[in-house]
Design an enzyme around this catalytic site. Structure first.
Site, mmCIF file in Angstrom:
data_model
loop_
_atom_site.group_PDB
_atom_site.id
_atom_site.type_symbol
_atom_site.label_atom_id
_atom_site.label_comp_id
_atom_site.label_asym_id
_atom_site.label_seq_id
_atom_site.Cartn_x
_atom_site.Cartn_y
_atom_site.Cartn_z
ATOM 1 N N LYS A 135 -16.726 -4.528 -25.735
ATOM 2 C CA LYS A 135 -17.871 -4.142 -26.543
ATOM 3 C C LYS A 135 -18.179 -5.249 -27.539
ATOM 4 O O LYS A 135 -17.275 -5.772 -28.195
ATOM 5 C CB LYS A 135 -17.569 -2.833 -27.274
ATOM 6 C CG LYS A 135 -18.802 -2.067 -27.730
ATOM 7 C CD LYS A 135 -18.436 -0.663 -28.179
ATOM 8 C CE LYS A 135 -19.684 0.138 -28.516
ATOM 9 N NZ LYS A 135 -19.368 1.518 -28.926
ATOM 10 N N GLU A 193 -19.038 18.132 -29.625
ATOM 11 C CA GLU A 193 -19.552 18.971 -30.711
ATOM 12 C C GLU A 193 -19.164 20.438 -30.553
ATOM 13 O O GLU A 193 -18.923 21.141 -31.545
ATOM 14 C CB GLU A 193 -21.073 18.841 -30.788
ATOM 15 C CG GLU A 193 -21.571 17.469 -31.198
ATOM 16 C CD GLU A 193 -21.680 16.488 -30.047
ATOM 17 O OE1 GLU A 193 -22.026 15.319 -30.290
ATOM 18 O OE2 GLU A 193 -21.413 16.892 -28.886
ATOM 19 N N ARG A 239 -26.136 20.998 -29.893
ATOM 20 C CA ARG A 239 -25.350 21.151 -28.678
ATOM 21 C C ARG A 239 -24.267 22.212 -28.834
ATOM 22 O O ARG A 239 -23.691 22.678 -27.858
ATOM 23 C CB ARG A 239 -24.707 19.814 -28.314
ATOM 24 C CG ARG A 239 -25.693 18.657 -28.259
ATOM 25 C CD ARG A 239 -25.037 17.359 -27.894
ATOM 26 N NE ARG A 239 -24.754 17.309 -26.469
ATOM 27 C CZ ARG A 239 -24.082 16.317 -25.886
ATOM 28 N NH1 ARG A 239 -23.602 15.347 -26.603
ATOM 29 N NH2 ARG A 239 -23.878 16.334 -24.600
#
Length: 627
Positions: free
Chosen positions: A282, A367, A395
């Site tokens: 990354k 979540e 969500r």
């Protein structure tokens, strides 16, 4: 600088004409292009720097849009957009009338699906793969999934339902796993062997031979398979995916285009479902992002020549003020816990994590688990604070209803990025939480400045409250005008109060800035309005209702969906008290909001000061309700 190779790439077919050396040059040019443009517009940086070679390899092997690429999360799609004809639009990335920072089929036929939230790609890909089979269509469906998505349960739900999808390929873009040199080298060598034609042919020949041997053939084949599985489990723990029905390959170097292409071509020629494990870095190619990819995940415009210290806290914002205030409350209350869902820095909880590490929980991109986990903590006497962006909190709505609200568990929801959010567009707007939380009668507070945030957070964490409650606040910093009003400690406040005014403008949080401006402009037009600020949005107190029924006209403006909103609740509550005045409700009626600045979104939704002025003028002139 001479002519760039990138300038000749206008569609995926152009990639297929390049030789190996040109592909390496192209990847370098793409990485430079991303750095140059994202430093000007902002956007998701580190993840896209790590995706360059993998995306190039995919488009050199696949034939989109016949083949489908589904990204999870979609913010890693910038190289894909560059290679599919949108390079010239990157100066307007995430800006009004420009291109989105996420895939969107309305933008290009090469974008398979909209993808702003995580954990969705595999389920989508399975649906697309089945549709292809049912329609007898050719083509491969590829789900590109970051390792962070595997912290969410929906990925596993999808893996449990791959059936025998021979046209499905899942690519795990793993940019966090550390593999030692010895194991990594051996794994790469075996992967190289397994992706050659000779290996595949030999494997098929052995299988065919053993199947034809009477009595002992099948048991011997099973024994060999078990030995291979044990060896691979000892080396790099791949068998979870194979147990779920995938044929696992990897890990593969995600920055070696030649190896990626060879692997992808091999897999495309073999029936799946396949699971390809790719290792990437990354922030690849930009040292600050490589050193601290979390700080360069999503960025505003920045100076490429600057080397910002990743340890320095970001500038003051609602998120950092909240995070620091929570640290103070955590020092006073040893039962207080903080929970986030893969957004420690974005929510300002890095301060709490540092000060109270044993009571800080980052559950990953999960979540639903975060909310039910909080309910479990609360049921045993803890005080959990669940801090999640508004767009992601939705969500977990079932868990809020069933696991927190039914038993009135003592859970505090801190809702970051509430209201309009610039840049990320329709998938990331915080416009639903006032509606869905008010449906189940959860007390909801919306401070408009830092003082109110600190005060009401302290109140909500005190013994004065029990059961679920929520505090919501916007992205970024406080408005200077709203900061000037300080904090009265009241659940509602008059910001302007005029003698004999018959019109009141009501709002909360950031929208108050436009409401105040509108009131000033209306006064210049001899239309005098009071301005009432709500801090407690719901449920309403009798005191605030008694104040509002004194007015002939009420304009209620909010950065929230119209249906089920605070404005709708308020109008009904006033009618129940016998009020029959003119109620004007301005809110979000088209949820497909543009990726733009907050000011531009307000203009698009009619919530800017100019629109408020025009609406009140029409109501005064015509005496009509425009709700």
């Amino acid at each position: 600088m001479g002519v760039l190779l990138l300038d000749s790439i206008n569609q995926p077919a152009d990639l297929k004409q390049l030789n190996e050396k040109q592909v390496e040059q192209l990847c370098e040019e793409i990485r430079s292009f991303l750095l140059k443009n994202i430093s000007k517009t902002g956007g998701h940086l580190a993840s896209n720097l790590g995706m360059v070679e993998l995306t190039v390899a995919l488009h050199r092997v696949l034939e989109t849009p016949q083949d489908k690429i589904v990204f999870d999360v979609g913010h890693q799609c910038y190289t894909h957009k560059i290679l599919t004809g949108r390079r010239g639009q990157f100066e307007q990335l995430r800006q009004l009338d420009g291109i989105s920072g996420f895939p969107n089929p309305n933008e290009s036929v090469h974008d398979a699906f909209i993808a702003g939230h995580g954990n969705t790609a595999l389920s989508l890909a399975i649906g697309m793969a089945w549709a292809k089979k049912l329609h007898h269509e050719q083509g491969l469906v590829v789900a590109v999934i970051g390792d962070g998505a595997f912290t969410g349960g929906m990925v596993y739900e999808g893996m449990n339902n791959i059936e025998h999808l021979d046209n499905l390929l899942v690519i795990l873009n793993d940019n966090k796993m550390s593999i030692s040199k010895n194991v990594g080298a051996l794994a790469r060598y075996l992967t190289h062997l397994r992706t050659t034609t000779a290996y595949v042919d030999a494997k098929d020949n052995v299988r065919g031979f053993l199947d034809a041997v009477p009595l002992v053939g099948t048991p011997l084949k099973n024994t060999l398979t078990d030995c291979k599985t044990l060896l691979r489990r000892a080396m790099y723990h791949s068998t979870m995916f194979e147990d779920m029905g995938f044929q696992y390959l990897g890990p593969v170097d995600g920055h070696n285009v030649e190896e990626l292409e060879r692997t992808l071509r091999t897999l495309r020629g073999r029936p799946g479902p396949h699971f390809l494990h790719v290792i990437t870095k990354k922030g690849k190619g930009y040292q600050p992002a490589e050193v601290n990819p979390g700080n360069y995940h999503g960025v505003s415009a920045f100076d490429l020549d600057g080397m910002p210290d990743p340890e320095v806290a970001p500038k003051e914002s609602f998120s950092t003020v909240f995070g620091k205030a929570l640290v103070t409350e955590g020092e006073k209350n040893q039962d207080l816990c903080a929970i986030t869902a893969a957004m420690k820095y974005g929510t300002g909880l890095q301060f709490f994590a540092h000060s109270h590490p044993t009571r800080f929980f980052d559950v990953g991109m999960a979540e639903q688990h975060a909310v039910t986990f909080a309910a479990g903590l609360a049921s045993q006497g803890m005080l959990p604070v669940v801090c999640i962006y508004s767009t992601f909190l939705q969500r977990s709505y079932d868990q809020i209803i069933h696991d927190v609200n039914l038993l009135q568990e003592n859970v505090v929801f801190a809702i970051d990025r509430a209201g309009f959010v610039p840049g990320d567009g329709e998938t990331h707007q915080g416009i639903y939480d006032p509606a869905f939380l008010s449906q189940i009668n959860i007390p909801l507070y919306a401070p408009s400045n830092y003082q109110e945030l600190t005060y009401w957070l302290q109140q909500l964490l005190s013994d004065r409250f029990h059961g679920p409650r929520a505090i919501r606040y916007p992205r970024g910093g406080q408005d200077a005008v709203l900061a000037g009003f300080g904090c009265s400690g009241q659940e509602y406040d008059y910001l302007y109060k005029n003698e004999n005014a018959t019109i009141v403008l009501v709002s909360y949080a950031d929208e108050l800035t436009d409401v105040l401006q509108a009131a000033q402009e209306l006064k210049q037009k001899d239309i005098v309005c009071d301005v009432l600020k709500l801090v407690k949005l719901y449920p309403f107190t009798e005191k605030v209702l008694d104040e509002l029924i004194k007015y002939q006209k009420i304009l209620f403006a909010e950065e929230c969906i119209a249906n089920g909103s605070i404005g709708e609740h308020l109008e009904y509550a006033l009618q129940q008290k016998g009020w029959n005045g003119c109620f004007i409700h301005l809110s979000v009626r088209d949820v497909r909001l543009p990726h733009a600045s907050v000011a531009q979104i307000k203009q698009a939704t009619g919530l800017d000061a100019a629109s408020l002025v025009q609406t009140v003028q029409m109501a005064v002139t015509k005496g009509e309700s425009l709700s």
